[in-house]
Design a protein around this motif. Structure first.
Motif, PDB file in Angstrom:
ATOM      1  N   GLY A 228       0.814  -1.218   0.000  1.00  0.00           N
ATOM      2  CA  GLY A 228       0.000   0.000   0.000  1.00  0.00           C
ATOM      3  C   GLY A 228       0.842   1.261   0.000  1.00  0.00           C
ATOM      4  O   GLY A 228       1.816   1.364  -0.753  1.00  0.00           O
ATOM      5  N   GLN A 229       0.480   2.182   0.880  1.00  0.00           N
ATOM      6  CA  GLN A 229       1.140   3.485   0.912  1.00  0.00           C
ATOM      7  C   GLN A 229       2.619   3.406   1.294  1.00  0.00           C
ATOM      8  O   GLN A 229       3.369   4.349   1.057  1.00  0.00           O
ATOM      9  N   ASN A 230       3.060   2.266   1.866  1.00  0.00           N
ATOM     10  CA  ASN A 230       4.484   2.113   2.192  1.00  0.00           C
ATOM     11  C   ASN A 230       5.365   2.227   0.963  1.00  0.00           C
ATOM     12  O   ASN A 230       6.541   2.582   1.057  1.00  0.00           O
ATOM     13  N   ALA A 231       4.787   1.910  -0.185  1.00  0.00           N
ATOM     14  CA  ALA A 231       5.561   1.980  -1.430  1.00  0.00           C
ATOM     15  C   ALA A 231       6.107   3.394  -1.652  1.00  0.00           C
ATOM     16  O   ALA A 231       7.206   3.566  -2.179  1.00  0.00           O
ATOM     17  N   LEU A 232       5.357   4.391  -1.209  1.00  0.00           N
ATOM     18  CA  LEU A 232       5.803   5.780  -1.382  1.00  0.00           C
ATOM     19  C   LEU A 232       7.097   6.032  -0.604  1.00  0.00           C
ATOM     20  O   LEU A 232       8.035   6.636  -1.111  1.00  0.00           O
ATOM     21  N   GLY A 233       7.127   5.542   0.623  1.00  0.00           N
ATOM     22  CA  GLY A 233       8.321   5.687   1.458  1.00  0.00           C
ATOM     23  C   GLY A 233       9.508   4.945   0.863  1.00  0.00           C
ATOM     24  O   GLY A 233      10.649   5.415   0.944  1.00  0.00           O
ATOM     25  N   GLN A 234       9.223   3.781   0.238  1.00  0.00           N
ATOM     26  CA  GLN A 234      10.313   3.011  -0.363  1.00  0.00           C
ATOM     27  C   GLN A 234      10.930   3.761  -1.542  1.00  0.00           C
ATOM     28  O   GLN A 234      12.143   3.719  -1.748  1.00  0.00           O
ATOM     29  N   VAL A 235      10.100   4.439  -2.306  1.00  0.00           N
ATOM     30  CA  VAL A 235      10.644   5.229  -3.416  1.00  0.00           C
ATOM     31  C   VAL A 235      11.572   6.308  -2.863  1.00  0.00           C
ATOM     32  O   VAL A 235      12.682   6.509  -3.362  1.00  0.00           O
ATOM     33  N   VAL A 262      -1.286   5.239  -8.624  1.00  0.00           N
ATOM     34  CA  VAL A 262      -1.709   6.591  -8.996  1.00  0.00           C
ATOM     35  C   VAL A 262      -0.989   7.603  -8.109  1.00  0.00           C
ATOM     36  O   VAL A 262      -0.495   8.634  -8.576  1.00  0.00           O
ATOM     37  N   ALA A 263      -0.917   7.283  -6.814  1.00  0.00           N
ATOM     38  CA  ALA A 263      -0.209   8.153  -5.878  1.00  0.00           C
ATOM     39  C   ALA A 263       1.263   8.278  -6.278  1.00  0.00           C
ATOM     40  O   ALA A 263       1.829   9.373  -6.266  1.00  0.00           O
ATOM     41  N   LEU A 264       1.877   7.160  -6.650  1.00  0.00           N
ATOM     42  CA  LEU A 264       3.282   7.171  -7.057  1.00  0.00           C
ATOM     43  C   LEU A 264       3.485   8.033  -8.294  1.00  0.00           C
ATOM     44  O   LEU A 264       4.414   8.842  -8.357  1.00  0.00           O
ATOM     45  N   ALA A 265       2.613   7.846  -9.268  1.00  0.00           N
ATOM     46  CA  ALA A 265       2.721   8.600 -10.521  1.00  0.00           C
ATOM     47  C   ALA A 265       2.557  10.089 -10.233  1.00  0.00           C
ATOM     48  O   ALA A 265       3.294  10.931 -10.752  1.00  0.00           O
ATOM     49  N   ASP A 266       1.597  10.402  -9.383  1.00  0.00           N
ATOM     50  CA  ASP A 266       1.285  11.793  -9.060  1.00  0.00           C
ATOM     51  C   ASP A 266       2.444  12.443  -8.313  1.00  0.00           C
ATOM     52  O   ASP A 266       2.812  13.587  -8.573  1.00  0.00           O
TER      53      ASP A 266
END
Ligand code: GDP
Length: 298
Positions: A228-235, A262-266
């Motif tokens: 989920g949203q953890n992917a953002l932190g990993q980036v 979508v969150a990642l792309a944004d």
């Protein structure tokens, strides 16, 4: 009933969020927008992207009567707008070997993705060499060897605990000698000690640059959609330790809602090269923003 109140629509997620059970066409008001925001957040899109998508969707439509089919279409359109610019296959350069460094936390699907990609490159007539750069996990090396066999690609390994950078250097030498088109380098994904991780990746890059100053030509970050949203932190973390050039998101076949893409792309605008949709060798698909947006809002 008037035509505009046609009961043909299925009361899906969006219809429920719109509270349309009592009236197929409803005014797009704050209450509706709030419920749609909630829905997108539940689909892992994150708060800021969900707010942006609903706000853009409402522009010029606020206060009008809409059906849930309308809203589905509008939302899909907004999501596609965010995804389209980042949906790009991994670029292939006329460079021999093209060096692809693969990074990501353990368990994200690096090994599997390398196997799937190697198989796709082979099918496209490319010769590939794989380096099992996570020399600290014997199981990871074995897994990669299994994938190499499946894909028909040699996997270079080094004894457990040995220096991943020297393995990368040897793999580079071999790939050059064999005239291989691509060299894919697996790496360790231990986040417990970020300084070590950073040093290890930096050393791999330093060493392969002795052979080719432009290498690595791609640095793929593999992300697990189920986090989920953890992917953002990993980036964020991996952008600090490596020059990430593109993303692959795995495990989109499971329970993951996928909104995180979508969150990642944004948020980052990094290219999304492919998506993992299963554990088999062919379960890596090109990223299709339109189809993805429709599935997400359907
Ligand atoms: P690594 O530690 O990053 O190298 O991760 P692995 O490649 O070993 O993958 C971890 C687990 O996730 C394995 O059980 C894989 O079979 C599984 N996996 C990887 N990609 C996918 C995918 O796209 N879908 C599903 N369902 N499972 C996947």
């Amino acid at each position: 009933a008037p035509a505009e109140d046609s009961p043909a629509e299925k009361p899906g997620m969006i219809a429920r969020a719109m509270g349309r059970a009592d009236a197929p066409r409803r005014v797009m008001d704050d209450a509706m927008l709030e419920r749609l925001e909630e829905l997108l957040i539940t689909a892992d899109m994150g708060v800021s992207t969900a707010l942006k998508v609903t706000a853009n969707m409402a522009e010029g439509r606020y206060g009008r009567k809409v059906t849930s089919e309308d809203v589905k279409g509008f939302l899909a359109q907004e999501v596609t707008k965010i995804l389209e610019p980042v949906a790009r296959p991994m670029p292939i350069y006329p460079k021999k070997p093209q060096v692809v460094l693969v990074v990501g936390v353990n368990g994200s699907g690096k090994t599997t993705t390398i196997g799937k990609l190697a198989s796709q490159f082979r099918a496209a007539g490319k010769s590939v060499v794989i380096a099992a750069g996570d020399t600290f996990r014997a199981a990871a090396v074995e897994q990669l060897q299994v994938w190499g066999e499946r894909a028909g690609v040699p996997v270079m390994t080094a004894p457990e605990g040995s220096d991943p950078a020297s393995l990368a250097f040897e793999a580079m030498t071999r790939a050059e000698a064999e005239g291989a088109d691509l060299l894919m380098i697996d790496t360790a994904g231990r986040l417990q000690n970020r300084a070590d991780l950073m040093e290890e990746l930096a050393k791999i890059v330093r060493v392969i640059r002795k052979k080719d100053p432009d290498a690595p030509h791609n640095t793929l970050l593999v992300l697990d959609a189920t986090t989920g949203q953890n992917a953002l932190g990993q980036v964020e973390i991996f952008q600090k330790v490596a020059d990430v050039s593109g993303l692959v998101m795995t495990k989109l076949d499971g329970t993951a809602k996928g909104g995180v893409l979508v969150a990642l792309a944004d948020r980052f605008g990094l290219p999304i090269h492919a998506i993992g949709v299963g554990e088999q060798i062919d379960d890596l698909s090109p990223f299709d923003p339109d189809e993805f947006a429709k599935a997400l809002t359907g």
